[in-house]
Design a protein around this motif. Structure first.
Motif, PDB file in Angstrom:
ATOM      1  N   ALA A 196       0.830  -1.209   0.000  1.00 55.20           N
ATOM      2  CA  ALA A 196       0.000   0.000   0.000  1.00 55.20           C
ATOM      3  C   ALA A 196       0.862   1.256   0.000  1.00 55.20           C
ATOM      4  O   ALA A 196       0.551   2.240  -0.690  1.00 55.20           O
ATOM      5  CB  ALA A 196      -0.927  -0.011   1.211  1.00 55.20           C
ATOM      6  N   ILE A 197       1.956   1.242   0.762  1.00 50.20           N
ATOM      7  CA  ILE A 197       2.846   2.403   0.809  1.00 50.20           C
ATOM      8  C   ILE A 197       3.478   2.638  -0.568  1.00 50.20           C
ATOM      9  O   ILE A 197       3.533   3.781  -1.056  1.00 50.20           O
ATOM     10  CB  ILE A 197       3.928   2.198   1.887  1.00 50.20           C
ATOM     11  N   GLN A 198       3.949   1.567  -1.183  1.00 48.25           N
ATOM     12  CA  GLN A 198       4.531   1.717  -2.527  1.00 48.25           C
ATOM     13  C   GLN A 198       3.520   2.287  -3.511  1.00 48.25           C
ATOM     14  O   GLN A 198       3.842   3.181  -4.302  1.00 48.25           O
ATOM     15  CB  GLN A 198       5.006   0.352  -3.034  1.00 48.25           C
ATOM     16  N   GLU A 234      -9.896   3.358  -6.880  1.00 46.42           N
ATOM     17  CA  GLU A 234     -10.546   4.588  -6.424  1.00 46.42           C
ATOM     18  C   GLU A 234      -9.784   5.202  -5.248  1.00 46.42           C
ATOM     19  O   GLU A 234      -9.627   6.423  -5.163  1.00 46.42           O
ATOM     20  CB  GLU A 234     -11.990   4.301  -6.039  1.00 46.42           C
ATOM     21  N   GLN A 235      -9.301   4.343  -4.350  1.00 44.51           N
ATOM     22  CA  GLN A 235      -8.511   4.845  -3.224  1.00 44.51           C
ATOM     23  C   GLN A 235      -7.196   5.463  -3.694  1.00 44.51           C
ATOM     24  O   GLN A 235      -6.764   6.501  -3.193  1.00 44.51           O
ATOM     25  CB  GLN A 235      -8.227   3.709  -2.232  1.00 44.51           C
ATOM     26  N   LEU A 236      -6.567   4.819  -4.677  1.00 46.50           N
ATOM     27  CA  LEU A 236      -5.345   5.393  -5.229  1.00 46.50           C
ATOM     28  C   LEU A 236      -5.627   6.728  -5.900  1.00 46.50           C
ATOM     29  O   LEU A 236      -4.814   7.664  -5.832  1.00 46.50           O
ATOM     30  CB  LEU A 236      -4.718   4.416  -6.227  1.00 46.50           C
ATOM     31  N   GLU A 249      -5.343  -0.726   3.952  1.00 44.66           N
ATOM     32  CA  GLU A 249      -4.105  -0.004   4.332  1.00 44.66           C
ATOM     33  C   GLU A 249      -4.065   1.367   3.672  1.00 44.66           C
ATOM     34  O   GLU A 249      -3.595   2.347   4.276  1.00 44.66           O
ATOM     35  CB  GLU A 249      -2.887  -0.834   3.943  1.00 44.66           C
ATOM     36  N   LEU A 250      -4.534   1.452   2.424  1.00 41.50           N
ATOM     37  CA  LEU A 250      -4.559   2.752   1.739  1.00 41.50           C
ATOM     38  C   LEU A 250      -5.488   3.727   2.454  1.00 41.50           C
ATOM     39  O   LEU A 250      -5.192   4.925   2.561  1.00 41.50           O
ATOM     40  CB  LEU A 250      -5.024   2.564   0.278  1.00 41.50           C
ATOM     41  N   LYS A 251      -6.612   3.224   2.931  1.00 42.41           N
ATOM     42  CA  LYS A 251      -7.557   4.085   3.648  1.00 42.41           C
ATOM     43  C   LYS A 251      -6.968   4.600   4.945  1.00 42.41           C
ATOM     44  O   LYS A 251      -7.294   5.693   5.413  1.00 42.41           O
ATOM     45  CB  LYS A 251      -8.843   3.322   3.935  1.00 42.41           C
ATOM     46  N   ALA A 252      -6.071   3.803   5.531  1.00 39.95           N
ATOM     47  CA  ALA A 252      -5.486   4.181   6.809  1.00 39.95           C
ATOM     48  C   ALA A 252      -4.326   5.146   6.673  1.00 39.95           C
ATOM     49  O   ALA A 252      -3.904   5.763   7.657  1.00 39.95           O
ATOM     50  CB  ALA A 252      -5.008   2.924   7.551  1.00 39.95           C
ATOM     51  N   LEU A 253      -3.792   5.287   5.472  1.00 37.55           N
ATOM     52  CA  LEU A 253      -2.649   6.194   5.268  1.00 37.55           C
ATOM     53  C   LEU A 253      -3.066   7.664   5.360  1.00 37.55           C
ATOM     54  O   LEU A 253      -4.154   8.043   4.916  1.00 37.55           O
ATOM     55  CB  LEU A 253      -2.005   5.914   3.909  1.00 37.55           C
TER      56      LEU A 253
END
Length: 465
Positions: free
Chosen positions: A300-302, A331-333, A461-465
């Protein structure tokens, strides 16, 4: 004469039906109009059936009975089939069409006593339809068996005797077909055509490896269309001629395009595909290497800090039914300002357009879908590529290893990206049966597990960033 049976009315209905079929096919060029196009084409075919029934045939009730039985069997089967099983359903339904043509040819031969009193073109067209229809039916059954994993996807042969036996069987079927125009009147001839064609089809498709199966399905589809057109010529049925030629022509064009996409010729594919296993030397060269694992959090970080992300979907995505999860991740990206594109290989999945259909079902914007020729130049400028279950179409061995069974097949150049994340259940090989050297490259990391579950974890994980 009843106005309902007037030839002019039937001809007018046929013209309208063909116009609807062609217009419907035009709608299938894009996901937004594909459903409507299907309905329009189906309406055209229904109108053609009605026009045929209006011709006043004595046994029309048999056609109606066939329509009812076909609807009762076909509609539930089509509605319940999973997207992952769509290729084998297409193969099976296509084969049924070829089988129907072969049976009609047999019936016509019996009814007209071997065409003793019929014009030469009738016997030639009927025997051609019997030969090609039988090949389509039995070849499609073998393709279905391979796709359904009833049969091994790897090439199956009888050793050195396989090719000579295949040629001999085909010549025997052709000889039976030629006997009738030469004046030999025996039902054994038409039976010989059907039986030898069936044996030839089985011997032809069994040695074809899994990587070639999409091309084989398209080729057999073209065979069904050509056999139907020939039968229409024998029966003097305009609907069969036109519909058969549309299917035959479109199937032939698609087969040629897919063969070119794999840098192969159709005769080479029919003569025996890429093979199902790599050579012992190729396996030994990578057998002692290790892969680098990763986690959903690291992935997710990458992805979140990439300049752009390219998703490469494959059959693994279809198996996991992960297309909706992938769209949610994209969509999250997008919320993080990261553009996402999808790289579609012409033979990704197990039938033409398999990935396009899956992604369209998940409402992925059509302008994000990029064909191989359009996207290959982008990989070198891309921070992260996410490979979801795609195997053979991303294997660098196709360009670097002359000993590889898939050498020469154009691939998506995923290995040129700055970083590659591969989602797979295990290290098992793809449908071609060979290991993917991409997985052992230092820029590649593996996220093992169910594709849908892995994508959902990455999205969380993306939502949590």
């Amino acid at each position: 004469m009843n106005w309902l049976t007037e030839p002019s009315l039937q001809g007018s209905l046929y013209i309208l039906a063909f116009a609807l079929i062609i217009y419907g096919l035009m709608g299938m060029t894009g996901p937004r109009t594909a459903v409507r196009g299907n309905w329009i084409a189906a309406g055209g075919m229904g109108l053609a059936v009605v026009a045929t029934l209006l011709s006043g045939m004595a046994d029309a009730w048999l056609i109606v009975l066939g329509l009812v039985l076909g609807t009762v069997i076909g509609v539930p089967a089509a509605r319940k089939v999973k997207m992952t099983a769509m290729p084998q359903m297409v193969a099976l339904f296509n084969g049924v069409g070829g089988g129907a043509v072969a049976l009609i040819a047999w019936v016509e031969y019996r009814q007209y006593d071997g065409f003793a009193e019929q014009p030469l073109h009738v016997s030639l067209a009927t025997l051609f339809a019997a030969l090609v229809g039988s090949i389509s039916f039995w070849g499609s059954l073998v393709a279905f068996g391979k796709l359904q994993e009833i049969l091994a996807s790897r090439p199956l042969t009888l050793g050195l005797a396989h090719r000579p036996l295949t040629v001999l069987v085909f010549l025997a079927g052709l000889g039976c077909a030629v006997g009738n125009p030469l004046g030999i009147r025996s039902e054994l001839l038409i039976i010989g055509v059907l039986v030898f064609a069936a044996l030839f089809a089985v011997l032809m498709v069994l040695p074809i490896g899994g990587a070639d199966m999409p091309v084989v399905i398209s080729l057999l589809n073209a065979f069904t269309g050509l056999s139907a057109a020939a039968m229409g010529l024998a029966l003097d049925n305009t609907a069969l001629i036109v519909a058969g030629m549309i299917v035959g022509a479109s199937g032939s064009i698609l087969t040629n395009l897919m063969a070119k996409a794999m840098n192969r010729s159709v005769p080479a594919i029919v003569a025996g595909g890429f093979g199902g296993t790599a050579s012992a030397g190729a396996l030994a060269a990578i057998g002692d290497q290790t892969v680098r694992g990763t986690s959903a959090a690291d992935a997710a970080i990458q992805l979140a800090y990439a300049n752009q992300v390219i998703v490469v979907p494959g059959y693994g995505m279809a198996v996991a039914q992960a297309q909706h999860a992938v769209q949610e991740m994209a969509e999250q990206l997008g919320n993080h300002g990261v553009p996402v594109y999808y790289a579609i290989h012409p033979v990704a999945g197990r039938m033409p357009g398999h990935m396009n259909v899956l992604l369209a079902e998940a409402d992925v914007p059509y302008d994000q879908l990029k064909e191989m020729a359009e996207i290959n130049g982008e990989f070198a400028h891309t921070d992260v590529v996410l490979v979801i279950g795609a195997n053979d179409v991303t294997n660098p061995a196709a360009e670097t290893d002359p000993n590889s069974p898939i050498y020469g097949m154009p691939i998506l150049r995923v290995n040129q990206a700055h970083s590659t994340i591969v989602l797979k259940r295990s290290m098992s090989p793809g449908f071609a049966g060979i290991d993917n050297t991409l997985y052992f490259e230092p820029k590649t990391s593996m996220l093992f597990g169910d594709a849908k579950g892995s994508v959902l974890e990455i999205t969380a994980e993306l939502k949590a960033l």
